[in-house]
Design a protein around this motif. Sequence first.
Motif, short mmCIF file in Angstrom:
data_model
loop_
_atom_site.label_atom_id
_atom_site.label_comp_id
_atom_site.label_asym_id
_atom_site.label_seq_id
_atom_site.Cartn_x
_atom_site.Cartn_y
_atom_site.Cartn_z
N ILE B 68 35.63 43.56 47.46
CA ILE B 68 36.79 44.44 47.33
C ILE B 68 36.38 45.91 47.42
CG2 ILE B 68 38.30 42.88 46.06
CD1 ILE B 68 37.47 44.27 43.49
N ALA B 69 35.09 46.21 47.13
CA ALA B 69 34.62 47.61 47.17
C ALA B 69 34.33 48.00 48.60
CB ALA B 69 33.38 47.78 46.30
N ASN B 70 35.33 47.86 49.45
CA ASN B 70 35.18 48.09 50.88
C ASN B 70 36.58 48.46 51.36
OD1 ASN B 70 35.62 47.16 53.67
ND2 ASN B 70 33.49 46.52 53.57
N PHE B 73 38.67 45.96 53.51
CA PHE B 73 39.24 44.80 52.83
C PHE B 73 40.32 45.18 51.82
CE2 PHE B 73 35.14 42.93 54.28
CZ PHE B 73 35.70 42.00 55.15
N LEU B 92 46.16 35.63 45.12
CA LEU B 92 44.92 35.55 44.35
C LEU B 92 43.79 36.08 45.23
CD1 LEU B 92 45.20 31.96 42.84
CD2 LEU B 92 46.12 34.10 41.98
N ILE B 93 43.03 37.01 44.68
CA ILE B 93 41.95 37.62 45.45
C ILE B 93 40.61 37.05 44.97
CG2 ILE B 93 40.84 39.81 46.06
CD1 ILE B 93 43.54 41.16 45.08
N TYR B 94 39.83 36.56 45.89
CA TYR B 94 38.49 36.05 45.55
C TYR B 94 37.43 36.81 46.33
CZ TYR B 94 40.90 32.10 43.48
OH TYR B 94 41.71 31.32 42.70
N GLN B 95 36.40 37.27 45.65
CA GLN B 95 35.27 37.93 46.30
C GLN B 95 34.11 36.94 46.46
OE1 GLN B 95 34.10 42.11 45.26
NE2 GLN B 95 34.82 41.49 43.27
N HIS B 97 31.11 38.13 47.63
CA HIS B 97 29.90 38.98 47.58
C HIS B 97 28.93 38.59 48.69
CE1 HIS B 97 31.17 40.84 43.86
NE2 HIS B 97 31.47 39.66 43.39
N ILE B 102 29.19 30.95 47.20
CA ILE B 102 30.42 31.27 46.47
C ILE B 102 31.63 30.94 47.34
CG2 ILE B 102 31.76 33.13 45.39
CD1 ILE B 102 29.16 34.48 44.64
N LYS B 108 36.38 24.94 47.60
CA LYS B 108 36.50 23.67 46.87
C LYS B 108 37.54 23.81 45.74
CE LYS B 108 33.67 20.08 44.82
NZ LYS B 108 32.45 19.77 44.07
N PHE B 109 37.46 24.93 45.05
CA PHE B 109 38.36 25.21 43.94
C PHE B 109 39.82 25.22 44.40
CE2 PHE B 109 40.28 28.62 41.14
CZ PHE B 109 40.21 27.91 39.95
N ASN B 112 42.82 21.57 45.87
CA ASN B 112 43.79 20.62 45.30
C ASN B 112 45.15 21.23 44.97
OD1 ASN B 112 42.78 17.97 45.30
ND2 ASN B 112 41.16 18.67 43.95
N GLY B 113 45.72 21.91 45.92
CA GLY B 113 47.10 22.35 45.72
C GLY B 113 47.28 23.52 44.80
N ARG B 114 46.18 24.21 44.49
CA ARG B 114 46.29 25.39 43.64
C ARG B 114 47.04 26.51 44.36
NH1 ARG B 114 42.89 26.04 39.04
NH2 ARG B 114 41.73 24.20 39.67
#
Lengths: 335, 335
Positions: B68-70, B73, B92-95, B97, B102, B108-109, B112-114
């Motif tokens: 995110i430190a860019n 992005f 939902l923001i995922y970094q 790195h 990761i 993977k996380f 399942n429909g998250r």
Amino acid sequence: MNLKTLAKELNLSISTVSKALSDSGEISLATKKIVQKKAKALNYQANPNASSLRIQKSNTIAVIIPAIANNFFSLAINGVESLAKSKNYHVLIYQTHEDVKIEKEVAKFLMNGRVDGVLISLTRSTTTTGHLKALKDRNIPLVFFDRAAENISAPRVITNDYESAFIATEHLIKNGCTKIAFLSISEILNISNNRLNGYLDALEKHGIKYNKNFIIFCDDDKEQNKKKIAKLIDKTDRPDAIFGCVEELAIASYEVCKEKSICIPNEVKIISFSNLKTAEILSPSLSTITQPAYDIGREAASLLFRLIDKKVISKEENVNVLNSTLLIRESTQNN
Amino acid sequence: MNLKTLAKELNLSISTVSKALSDSGEISLATKKIVQKKAKALNYQANPNASSLRIQKSNTIAVIIPAIANNFFSLAINGVESLAKSKNYHVLIYQTHEDVKIEKEVAKFLMNGRVDGVLISLTRSTTTTGHLKALKDRNIPLVFFDRAAENISAPRVITNDYESAFIATEHLIKNGCTKIAFLSISEILNISNNRLNGYLDALEKHGIKYNKNFIIFCDDDKEQNKKKIAKLIDKTDRPDAIFGCVEELAIASYEVCKEKSICIPNEVKIISFSNLKTAEILSPSLSTITQPAYDIGREAASLLFRLIDKKVISKEENVNVLNSTLLIRESTQNN
């Protein structure tokens, strides 16, 4: 492959399998091993929604911040993530864009067990705090970092805003400035007001009467802020220094000076709270009060995990102050 | 107040109330209005986990990015959020790195429909794409932006990397440079290789033989990158220009030049792909190829919502190219 089929394959009850998978103390180690082995072999994955309903844990925390396009907050999030990773927690990042309406929506969205805890840095215009109280009322652990609400009893990790602003103002005075302007981001925020007070007290200590026209309240609109700064620069009795409460105001000040061919530091010195990556290579390099942003994030996460783990946080630990560093560069150099 | 009590209050079945609240086509408008009014009056809030189990929709999308430190992005995310907000979706923001491990964990996380869909910009080291295929296999809509995988069939929003790099290299050549170094971020990434090819073809067009010692592959370690750039600058046959593939490499180059008292642009010109907020006020101001980051994010989100809504995306629409802009500033000025 769902929990039911997995249970059938194992010839165990759904409840036993579920408890075994969530590492419940009610189930023997031997059974757990059998269940986990089978689950792996059959490539079973819990439906996250069903699973969090059963075990009441999401293994997820939320971080609510005004903006990610800000080096302080992106560094703080890196600190949060570093600790969350070691605890096998996921981090959801929410931006409020300094809009208290969005902050309220996010808080409402998080109210129903979606996350195990919330880290928050308020918008610059958050005055009512019912949405934060509501989180607390639902026993969702809450920790503030940087921008905290005074009237909510929750742990907070902050920097020494007052002292840092005092020291930075003294630095300007020692370098010959007597007409120092202060750019604030909010009339409400604790950080903004503590910084303003540090500035005012440093002026007073050195016998300099403050000029109310030199205290400018900015908002989240860059063009509007630049207009306010330009008006300040255009005064016949122009300030000889500008103290930015946050880095975006230093950037805006640099741009105004460039557009008006005002020489920094000869005609006006500039200093700012900032974690700007490019402070060193600006024209001229920017003197900053640099916050330990990464450590602030990590420490806030550490307090949050203690709350999630139902550990007691003493009154002394409730307010955690990490010191900022004054980095003197060209923008405040003596003429 | 849960769904059951709300249904009882309304004297309707739980199923009817649930469908009315999720705006199902099976329920009449009149009934929907009654249910929604009552839900509001009684301050009913759906349990998010229970609710997504029933309606199989999370009203949430994920954005997976390297950092995110860019500025690229963070601007792209603002574009995504602007559209998501209008659709009442959470982001939902995922970094990652830049760590492919990761990236795999996050994928993977999310399996399942998250979330209802995923926007992703790959790490600089993503070579295997099984984790992305797995998302697709589970019918989770996927859209790439900026950094895309060639071997996964999913829509993508990119910029004209090849042409932009070609034009920027020609600009340097026209300003007298013949020894132009190229700083790449990856031997794998499409964006990095397309930019490299644009650079190489521009050199060839102008009869300049490329020097393989002038093509440097950098990684995510700033200090290591600075060492590589310093080695380049220290050569007896030093480059007269540096072309940075991403803004962090331009910042590193500026720092090295400052430390070694090398004058930009007189001794070495610098240009870079960049959305740096401070490009204008650097010493000297930085010439950039600026990507339409906000629009790239918004367009990627638009494609994702079309996939979520089961709309057909034609083959032509599958690759969406938004053009970057060359902004000439002091760092590439003619001596």
